[in-house]
Design a protein around this motif. Structure first.
Motif, PDB file in Angstrom:
ATOM      1  N   TYR A   8      37.571  35.947  44.682  1.00  0.00           N
ATOM      2  CA  TYR A   8      38.830  35.912  45.433  1.00  0.00           C
ATOM      3  C   TYR A   8      39.663  34.698  45.016  1.00  0.00           C
ATOM      4  O   TYR A   8      40.870  34.788  44.841  1.00  0.00           O
ATOM      5  CB  TYR A   8      38.529  35.881  46.939  1.00  0.00           C
ATOM      6  CG  TYR A   8      39.746  36.021  47.812  1.00  0.00           C
ATOM      7  CD1 TYR A   8      40.229  37.268  48.164  1.00  0.00           C
ATOM      8  CD2 TYR A   8      40.420  34.891  48.289  1.00  0.00           C
ATOM      9  CE1 TYR A   8      41.347  37.403  48.973  1.00  0.00           C
ATOM     10  CE2 TYR A   8      41.538  35.026  49.097  1.00  0.00           C
ATOM     11  CZ  TYR A   8      41.999  36.276  49.436  1.00  0.00           C
ATOM     12  OH  TYR A   8      43.108  36.412  50.222  1.00  0.00           O
ATOM     13  N   THR A   9      39.001  33.577  44.824  1.00  0.00           N
ATOM     14  CA  THR A   9      39.686  32.344  44.432  1.00  0.00           C
ATOM     15  C   THR A   9      40.291  32.473  43.038  1.00  0.00           C
ATOM     16  O   THR A   9      41.439  32.064  42.822  1.00  0.00           O
ATOM     17  CB  THR A   9      38.707  31.152  44.494  1.00  0.00           C
ATOM     18  OG1 THR A   9      38.237  31.028  45.843  1.00  0.00           O
ATOM     19  CG2 THR A   9      39.382  29.853  44.080  1.00  0.00           C
ATOM     20  N   LEU A  10      39.554  33.020  42.087  1.00  0.00           N
ATOM     21  CA  LEU A  10      40.084  33.185  40.727  1.00  0.00           C
ATOM     22  C   LEU A  10      41.296  34.110  40.696  1.00  0.00           C
ATOM     23  O   LEU A  10      42.294  33.826  40.042  1.00  0.00           O
ATOM     24  CB  LEU A  10      38.992  33.692  39.787  1.00  0.00           C
ATOM     25  CG  LEU A  10      37.898  32.690  39.452  1.00  0.00           C
ATOM     26  CD1 LEU A  10      36.794  33.355  38.631  1.00  0.00           C
ATOM     27  CD2 LEU A  10      38.474  31.494  38.698  1.00  0.00           C
ATOM     28  N   ILE A  11      41.202  35.210  41.407  1.00  0.00           N
ATOM     29  CA  ILE A  11      42.344  36.124  41.496  1.00  0.00           C
ATOM     30  C   ILE A  11      43.499  35.418  42.192  1.00  0.00           C
ATOM     31  O   ILE A  11      44.658  35.550  41.794  1.00  0.00           O
ATOM     32  CB  ILE A  11      41.942  37.428  42.217  1.00  0.00           C
ATOM     33  CG1 ILE A  11      40.976  38.221  41.335  1.00  0.00           C
ATOM     34  CG2 ILE A  11      43.170  38.263  42.579  1.00  0.00           C
ATOM     35  CD1 ILE A  11      40.271  39.367  42.032  1.00  0.00           C
ATOM     36  N   GLY A  12      43.169  34.636  43.206  1.00  0.00           N
ATOM     37  CA  GLY A  12      44.199  33.877  43.916  1.00  0.00           C
ATOM     38  C   GLY A  12      44.910  32.874  43.030  1.00  0.00           C
ATOM     39  O   GLY A  12      46.121  32.664  43.168  1.00  0.00           O
ATOM     40  N   LEU A 104      42.258  30.336  52.467  1.00  0.00           N
ATOM     41  CA  LEU A 104      41.258  30.340  53.533  1.00  0.00           C
ATOM     42  C   LEU A 104      41.440  31.497  54.509  1.00  0.00           C
ATOM     43  O   LEU A 104      40.517  32.266  54.766  1.00  0.00           O
ATOM     44  CB  LEU A 104      41.277  29.012  54.273  1.00  0.00           C
ATOM     45  CG  LEU A 104      40.937  27.778  53.419  1.00  0.00           C
ATOM     46  CD1 LEU A 104      41.065  26.519  54.250  1.00  0.00           C
ATOM     47  CD2 LEU A 104      39.555  27.898  52.812  1.00  0.00           C
ATOM     48  N   LEU A 105      42.640  31.612  55.054  1.00  0.00           N
ATOM     49  CA  LEU A 105      42.878  32.692  56.015  1.00  0.00           C
ATOM     50  C   LEU A 105      42.860  34.058  55.336  1.00  0.00           C
ATOM     51  O   LEU A 105      42.395  35.036  55.913  1.00  0.00           O
ATOM     52  CB  LEU A 105      44.214  32.481  56.737  1.00  0.00           C
ATOM     53  CG  LEU A 105      44.325  31.263  57.648  1.00  0.00           C
ATOM     54  CD1 LEU A 105      45.702  31.197  58.286  1.00  0.00           C
ATOM     55  CD2 LEU A 105      43.242  31.272  58.719  1.00  0.00           C
ATOM     56  N   GLY A 106      43.362  34.104  54.122  1.00  0.00           N
ATOM     57  CA  GLY A 106      43.432  35.363  53.392  1.00  0.00           C
ATOM     58  C   GLY A 106      42.069  35.940  53.071  1.00  0.00           C
ATOM     59  O   GLY A 106      41.878  37.156  53.129  1.00  0.00           O
ATOM     60  N   PHE A 107      41.119  35.081  52.720  1.00  0.00           N
ATOM     61  CA  PHE A 107      39.779  35.587  52.425  1.00  0.00           C
ATOM     62  C   PHE A 107      39.162  36.205  53.678  1.00  0.00           C
ATOM     63  O   PHE A 107      38.631  37.315  53.634  1.00  0.00           O
ATOM     64  CB  PHE A 107      38.871  34.481  51.871  1.00  0.00           C
ATOM     65  CG  PHE A 107      37.494  34.978  51.556  1.00  0.00           C
ATOM     66  CD1 PHE A 107      37.268  35.773  50.441  1.00  0.00           C
ATOM     67  CD2 PHE A 107      36.422  34.683  52.387  1.00  0.00           C
ATOM     68  CE1 PHE A 107      35.996  36.260  50.153  1.00  0.00           C
ATOM     69  CE2 PHE A 107      35.151  35.161  52.108  1.00  0.00           C
ATOM     70  CZ  PHE A 107      34.940  35.951  50.988  1.00  0.00           C
ATOM     71  N   GLY A 108      39.252  35.495  54.776  1.00  0.00           N
ATOM     72  CA  GLY A 108      38.721  36.041  56.031  1.00  0.00           C
ATOM     73  C   GLY A 108      39.419  37.329  56.432  1.00  0.00           C
ATOM     74  O   GLY A 108      38.768  38.310  56.815  1.00  0.00           O
ATOM     75  N   TRP A 109      40.727  37.342  56.344  1.00  0.00           N
ATOM     76  CA  TRP A 109      41.521  38.522  56.681  1.00  0.00           C
ATOM     77  C   TRP A 109      41.113  39.691  55.783  1.00  0.00           C
ATOM     78  O   TRP A 109      40.918  40.816  56.257  1.00  0.00           O
ATOM     79  CB  TRP A 109      43.003  38.202  56.525  1.00  0.00           C
ATOM     80  CG  TRP A 109      43.947  39.321  56.802  1.00  0.00           C
ATOM     81  CD1 TRP A 109      44.694  40.000  55.886  1.00  0.00           C
ATOM     82  CD2 TRP A 109      44.276  39.900  58.066  1.00  0.00           C
ATOM     83  NE1 TRP A 109      45.455  40.957  56.494  1.00  0.00           N
ATOM     84  CE2 TRP A 109      45.218  40.916  57.836  1.00  0.00           C
ATOM     85  CE3 TRP A 109      43.849  39.653  59.368  1.00  0.00           C
ATOM     86  CZ2 TRP A 109      45.752  41.686  58.864  1.00  0.00           C
ATOM     87  CZ3 TRP A 109      44.394  40.419  60.401  1.00  0.00           C
ATOM     88  CH2 TRP A 109      45.332  41.429  60.135  1.00  0.00           C
ATOM     89  N   SER A 110      40.963  39.422  54.489  1.00  0.00           N
ATOM     90  CA  SER A 110      40.588  40.477  53.549  1.00  0.00           C
ATOM     91  C   SER A 110      39.177  41.002  53.809  1.00  0.00           C
ATOM     92  O   SER A 110      38.936  42.200  53.851  1.00  0.00           O
ATOM     93  CB  SER A 110      40.669  39.956  52.104  1.00  0.00           C
ATOM     94  OG  SER A 110      42.005  39.651  51.774  1.00  0.00           O
ATOM     95  N   LYS A 111      38.244  40.089  53.996  1.00  0.00           N
ATOM     96  CA  LYS A 111      36.839  40.470  54.165  1.00  0.00           C
ATOM     97  C   LYS A 111      36.597  41.220  55.484  1.00  0.00           C
ATOM     98  O   LYS A 111      35.911  42.233  55.498  1.00  0.00           O
ATOM     99  CB  LYS A 111      35.949  39.217  54.111  1.00  0.00           C
ATOM    100  CG  LYS A 111      34.474  39.511  54.286  1.00  0.00           C
ATOM    101  CD  LYS A 111      33.631  38.318  53.982  1.00  0.00           C
ATOM    102  CE  LYS A 111      32.159  38.530  54.209  1.00  0.00           C
ATOM    103  NZ  LYS A 111      31.586  39.730  53.694  1.00  0.00           N
ATOM    104  N   TRP A 112      37.172  40.728  56.576  1.00  0.00           N
ATOM    105  CA  TRP A 112      36.832  41.277  57.886  1.00  0.00           C
ATOM    106  C   TRP A 112      37.838  42.279  58.441  1.00  0.00           C
ATOM    107  O   TRP A 112      37.543  42.941  59.439  1.00  0.00           O
ATOM    108  CB  TRP A 112      36.585  40.152  58.873  1.00  0.00           C
ATOM    109  CG  TRP A 112      35.334  39.399  58.520  1.00  0.00           C
ATOM    110  CD1 TRP A 112      34.060  39.915  58.453  1.00  0.00           C
ATOM    111  CD2 TRP A 112      35.218  38.029  58.141  1.00  0.00           C
ATOM    112  NE1 TRP A 112      33.177  38.945  58.056  1.00  0.00           N
ATOM    113  CE2 TRP A 112      33.852  37.773  57.871  1.00  0.00           C
ATOM    114  CE3 TRP A 112      36.127  36.983  58.004  1.00  0.00           C
ATOM    115  CZ2 TRP A 112      33.377  36.532  57.468  1.00  0.00           C
ATOM    116  CZ3 TRP A 112      35.655  35.741  57.607  1.00  0.00           C
ATOM    117  CH2 TRP A 112      34.308  35.526  57.348  1.00  0.00           C
TER     118      TRP A 112
END
Length: 116
Positions: A8-12, A104-112
């Motif tokens: 997710y970070t690399l794509i980000g 930070l928020l985007g990963f959580g939003w995407s995952k959950w």
């Protein structure tokens, strides 16, 4: 989860570069940071959604997930842009704050939410 966060970070990082270039261009044309941040986000969001659906979360892209992704992340983008305007931040500060917050928020939003 660490592997997904790394992807997710690399794509980000790739999408952040796209976002920042569009932001700089739009601000240089005289538009507000809120508009520039929103347009920068919209330019990068489709690629981010498609890459993360396939590479990070191994899910087929769909309209509902894309809508959730755009609404959630777009809201953060416009709010941070508006905050930058209100507090008269330099454009670089707005970009850094948005990029960190969206990671930070985007990963959580995407995952959950988006790719649950």
């Amino acid at each position: 989860m660490a592997k997904k966060f790394s992807r997710y970070t690399l794509i980000g990082l790739l999408n952040t570069a796209v976002h920042w270039i569009v932001f700089a261009l739009v601000v240089s044309l005289g538009f507000s940071q809120a508009i520039a941040n929103g347009l920068g986000f919209l330019t990068a969001v489709t690629g981010s959604y498609l890459l993360n659906s396939k590479i990070t979360f191994n899910k087929a892209p769909n309209k509902k997930g894309y809508s959730y992704f755009v609404i959630g992340m777009g809201s953060i983008s416009v709010l941070i842009g508006a905050l930058g305007d209100y507090l008269e931040w330099p454009g670089l500060v707005t970009l850094v704050v948005f990029s960190f917050t969206s990671l930070l928020l985007g990963f959580g939003w995407s995952k959950w939410v988006v790719f649950k």
